[in-house]
Scaffold this motif. Structure first.
Motif: not given
Length: 85
Positions: A6-10
């Protein structure tokens, strides 16, 4: 999806969407004289390589955000030629 995914997507969305204000400005002004074609070619090459890398690593955040970024770069390049004087 795990937190790091999720951090990578954000992070990818934030980085990729940084071009949106320039796109809006270009569309509103119908002017793209100050846009560097070479910069967008380099960016598109980098995005394409990141997409390939993402597929090799099976990393959805890298793939998705770089496809988004590549799309925005293509639109900007099209606008550059559409609004040339």
């Amino acid at each position: 999806m795990q937190f790091i995914g999720i951090l990578g997507l954000v992070a990818g969305i934030c980085t990729s969407s940084s071009l949106i204000p320039q796109l809006i400005k270009t569309i509103k002004r119908r002017k793209a004289d100050d846009v560097s074609v070479f910069m967008f070619i380099v960016m598109m090459t980098g995005n394409s390589l990141w997409i390939y890398y993402g597929f090799e690593k099976s990393d959805l955040p890298i793939i998705a955000t770089n496809i988004f970024s590549l799309s925005l770069n293509i639109v900007m390049l099209v606008l550059k030629f559409k609004y040339r004087r």
